[in-house]
Design a protein around this motif. Structure first.
Motif: not given
Length: 355
Positions: A174-179, A203-207
């Motif tokens: 699980r990947l979280a992208v911040i910004g 992979i779960e992507l959380v933007v």
């Protein structure tokens, strides 16, 4: 005190007026020992050439201008370094102006440089407003465009793709992208991340689309918030669209009692050395600012040469010249742990120097 003249320099150095003129304008035509004598006389007397008179007499100003948004980001400093070294290598000086992220200030500096008849201007734009310098050659840095003109930029999409590929190779789930993707550069980094993650459906992507690019405090809050999520919702990797946000996230995650990178790996995405404080060195993907500045000078020289012929002048008005500079990975402890830090840093440094 009377003003020191070129005649005073000639008498002090024991040479003719024409020799002093050549030493100032065409040093390659002067013997080394004579040039040393003239330069010593200039230093001793404190002589300063009258550039205004020289320009009024039809002379040229062998100087380039560089306008940057701020000097609080490592990329701008690297661009300035590359441009300065290459300009000097080509026989030009470089004047640097900081626009303080203000479009009006940027425009005033562009007009100022045009008014002093510099040989060309590099601009790392703080806005999307068109930059006009009259007939002075201009190169836009960190700008991607299909319009006629000269542009050099880091490959922002490749930055995101390289970071995402690195995190995927670690086996994350699980990947979280911040910004907040508030600028084209940030949006392109996000596109690179998203397209790479399409190749990894496991992979779960959380933007999150939250966090101001240059505020570490917002990265801290986002990192803390993510670290406090239940185990089934908590990401095992966080990617900041900027290094400032990523460094803030590291602090927030550790404040919440989680380990970086054992519990949550963290990476940045813009290679900003001014943001690399803290106890855990940050993995990031760095644009080669030195090369951007160097290529910008080459584009100015190309325009100066093209302007010498009618065909070249016509080409300047109609053709697009765009160069993208590939980034490189800096793999550090925030994703791979301290045990491999020394080896990976050495590899990254050598690669960066080579590129």
């Amino acid at each position: 005190m009377s003003k020191v003249t070129i005649g005073d320099v000639a008498r002090e150095a024991g040479v003719a007026l024409g020799t002093v003129s050549n030493a100032l304008n065409h040093p390659e035509k002067v013997r080394a020992e004579t040039l040393a004598a003239v330069n010593e006389a200039i230093r001793k007397l404190g002589y300063a050439p009258n550039q205004s008179a020289r320009l009024l007499a039809g002379g040229t100003n062998p100087t380039f201008g560089l306008v940057v948004p701020q000097l609080n980001h490592g990329l701008s400093l690297q661009i300035a370094s590359g441009a300065s070294v290459e300009a000097n290598r080509q026989g030009y000086g470089l004047l640097i102006a900081t626009a303080n992220d203000d479009a009006d200030t940027e425009e005033r500096y562009m007009r100022y440089f045009a008014g002093t008849q510099v040989s060309g201007v590099l601009v790392q734009q703080a806005s999307t407003r068109p930059s006009a310098t009259g007939r002075v050659p201009i190169v836009h840095l960190e700008t991607v465009s299909d319009a006629a003109g000269y542009y050099v930029a880091s490959d922002a999409r490749a930055q995101g793709a390289l970071i995402a590929g690195h995190l995927a190779a670690l086996g994350i789930r699980r990947l979280a992208v911040i910004g907040a993707a508030a600028t084209d550069r940030l949006a392109q980094r996000l596109v690179g991340i998203e397209r790479t993650m399409e190749l990894h459906p496991e992979i779960e992507l959380v933007v999150m689309n939250e966090g101001t690019a240059d505020l570490a405090a917002e990265g801290f809050e986002l990192g803390r918030r993510l670290a406090e999520l239940p185990a089934g919702e908590r990401p095992d990797a966080v990617c900041g669209l900027t290094d400032v946000l990523a460094v803030g996230a590291i602090a927030g995650i550790t404040q919440a009692g989680r380990s970086v990178p054992d519990d949550i790996a963290v990476a940045g995405c813009d290679g900003n050395p001014l943001a690399w404080g803290g106890n855990i060195p940050l993995t990031t993907c760095a644009p080669i600012g030195y090369e951007i500045g160097r290529r910008g000078i080459h584009f100015l020289l190309a325009q100066i040469e093209a302007a010498k012929t009618p065909a070249g002048r016509a080409e300047l008005a109609t053709e697009n010249h765009q160069e993208l500079v590939r980034p490189f990975m800096l793999t550090r402890a925030s994703t791979v742990g301290a045990s491999t830090l020394q080896a990976t840093d050495a590899i990254s440094l050598n690669l960066g120097t080579y590129l």
